[in-house]
Every structure is written in C-alpha cells, then in structure tokens.
Design an enzyme around this catalytic site. Structure first.
Site, mmCIF file in Angstrom:
data_model
loop_
_atom_site.group_PDB
_atom_site.id
_atom_site.type_symbol
_atom_site.label_atom_id
_atom_site.label_comp_id
_atom_site.label_asym_id
_atom_site.label_seq_id
_atom_site.Cartn_x
_atom_site.Cartn_y
_atom_site.Cartn_z
ATOM 1 N N SER A 72 0.854 -1.268 -0.053
ATOM 2 C CA SER A 72 -0.353 -0.185 -0.088
ATOM 3 C C SER A 72 0.911 1.290 -0.167
ATOM 4 O O SER A 72 2.061 1.115 0.376
ATOM 5 C CB SER A 72 -0.785 0.100 1.248
ATOM 6 O OG SER A 72 -1.736 1.194 1.371
ATOM 7 N N TYR A 81 -2.786 0.063 10.744
ATOM 8 C CA TYR A 81 -3.018 -0.531 9.613
ATOM 9 C C TYR A 81 -1.651 -0.103 8.549
ATOM 10 O O TYR A 81 -1.153 -1.209 8.047
ATOM 11 C CB TYR A 81 -4.165 -0.170 8.779
ATOM 12 C CG TYR A 81 -4.248 -0.360 7.309
ATOM 13 C CD1 TYR A 81 -4.782 -1.506 7.015
ATOM 14 C CD2 TYR A 81 -3.904 0.601 6.285
ATOM 15 C CE1 TYR A 81 -4.494 -2.163 5.569
ATOM 16 C CE2 TYR A 81 -3.951 0.460 4.965
ATOM 17 C CZ TYR A 81 -4.483 -1.245 4.697
ATOM 18 O OH TYR A 81 -4.534 -1.522 3.256
#
Ligand SMILES: NC(=O)c1ccc[n+]([C@@H]2O[C@H](COP(=O)([O-])OP(=O)(O)OC[C@H]3O[C@@H](n4cnc5c(N)ncnc54)[C@H](OP(=O)(O)O)[C@@H]3O)[C@@H](O)[C@H]2O)c1
Length: 223
Positions: free
Chosen positions: A135, A147
C-alpha cells in the site's frame, strides 16, 4: 499450456478484478476467500479457467489445501497473489481496538506469510512469481496508523523474499496502491483508483519478460 494464478481475497475488489484480468490474459485462476457464494458466482462467470477455493487466509492449512486442490485441477501453480487484507474501523493507537488489531495482524501479516509459505514449494517447481498487495500506506508514515504499519511489513518482507526467490530464478512483486474504490471502504470513492487499475499492474508484473523482476509497482490516484 495456460499458467495458473492463486489469489487470496478474490471475492471482491482488487482480487476479483485481478482474477478477471488474469483470465482475459490467458491464465487459470484459483479464487480464495471466505465468501463461498461470491467465489462460486465469480467462477461461474469466468468459466473453465477458474476454480473457487473457499477458505480463511488466517488458517495455514486452509491455504495449503487450496493450493493442493488448484494444482490437482490445473497441473501447476505458477503465481500466487497474497492480496487478502483488511483495514481498521478505529484509527490511531489510543482510539484503536486491540481485538481488531489482532484480527488485522492475523490477516495482513500472518495470512500473507501463510500464502508465501504454502505457495513456495509450488512456485519453486514452476520457477514462479509471488505478488503481494502492499500500500501507499506502507511506503510513508501516516500519523498513528496501525494498518499502515501492517503494510510496512508487506514491503519489508516482500523485498526480503524477492532476494531469496532470486536465488532460484523466482520473482516477487509488491503492488502498492493508493486509495482504491473497493468494498474496503464503506463509502464509494469514485474519483480514486479502480480495482481494474491495480489488476493491470499485477498483470504487467506477471507478464514481464522473465529476465525482468518488477519488484514494486506504486500507483496513486491522479487526484
Ligand atoms: N482499497 C484500497 O484503497 C487499498 C489500498 C491499498 C491497499 N489495499 C489492500 O488491497 C487488498 C485488497 O483490498 P480491497 O481494497 O480489494 O478490499 P476488499 O474488496 O474489501 O477485499 C478484501 C478481500 O479479502 C478477503 N478476506 C478478508 N478476510 C479474509 C480472510 N480471513 N480469509 C480470506 N480472505 C479474506 C475478502 O473476502 P471475504 O470477506 O469473502 O473473505 C475480500 O475478497 C488488501 O490487502 C488491502 O489492504 C487496499
């Protein structure tokens, strides 16, 4: 003969779009996720080149068995995409929920390790390719993001495993998208990336000449 790609998190979003793009590009696909109904509907739509493999990515044996079943069906597994992942409803450390963190770590970190470990014998015998969904949140610091830290793991481990796979001619690619309009978010993100954009990156890496190891594809929405 067609090559075969195992995809975790194939029931929606990036995984589903990659399955569709891979079949269009001539691959067989193994569709792994928990939602059996969605996988069966997708496999029916994709036809003989797709196999639904319902299972939970946080369970090593479940992934190992799925890879075995995929090999029995198509003869080999030439690539595996560790894509299943989840976000958190409460951001930051003080407001974060430890139980939700545990669930996320089990999927985003351990689930990805299980995919890698379970797929490796197959990839070694096919001289294959490992893909992972990292990501943008795993490439830069985002204040308090737990996260994001799970995606830093993906980028760190992805580079390490790429070096290990290089020893026998295998390749590993981390796909690192910014915001993508998928069910990952409760609300639509119409001006961000579409899952098809990410799928195209995955196919680009898979179809690169064997002499070229695309180690990372970092794609951001233009806006
Ligand atoms: N959307 C974004 O902006 C974005 C950006 C960067 C990276 N990512 C990453 O992209 C990956 C895919 O996310 P997405 O955006 O496509 O979201 P998504 O549509 O919510 O897809 C998540 C997939 O993971 C599967 N999954 C969840 N828990 C699982 C489990 N325990 N076992 C097996 N499969 C499980 C889900 O299927 P079931 O519920 O059926 O199991 C679903 O297929 C994730 O790793 C995410 O972190 C997303």
């Amino acid at each position: 003969m067609s090559k075969t790609l195992f995809i975790t998190g194939a029931s929606t979003g990036i995984g589903e779009a990659t399955a569709r793009a891979a079949v269009d590009a001539g691959w067989n696909v193994g569709l792994f996720a928990r939602s059996e109904d969605k996988l069966k509907a997708l496999a029916d739509d994709l036809g003989d080149n797709a196999k639904a493999l319902p299972g939970d990515a946080t369970d090593f044996k479940s992934q190992e068995d799925a890879l075995g079943a995929l090999t029995d069906t198509f003869g080999s597994v030439d690539a595996a995409f560790a894509n299943a992942g989840t976000g958190l409803s409460a951001a930051g450390t003080e407001k974060g929920d430890p139980e939700e963190w545990e669930m996320m770590v089990k999927l985003n970190i351990l689930g990805l390790l299980w995919t890698t470990k379970a797929a490796m014998p197959h990839l070694k015998s096919s001289n294959g390719h490992l893909l992972m969904t990292g990501s943008a949140a795993g490439r830069r610091h985002i204040a308090g993001s737990v996260y994001g830290a799970s995606k830093w793991f993906v980028h760190g481990y992805g580079g390490n495993i790429a070096d290990e796979m290089r020893e026998w001619g295998g390749r590993c690619t981390v796909i690192a998208p910014g915001m993508v309009d998928t069910p990952f978010f409760d609300e639509a993100k119409p001006d961000k990336l579409k899952p098809e954009d990410v799928a195209r990156s995955a196919i680009f890496a898979l179809e690169a000449d064997p002499r070229a190891a695309i180690q990372e594809v970092f794609l951001m929405p233009t806006k």
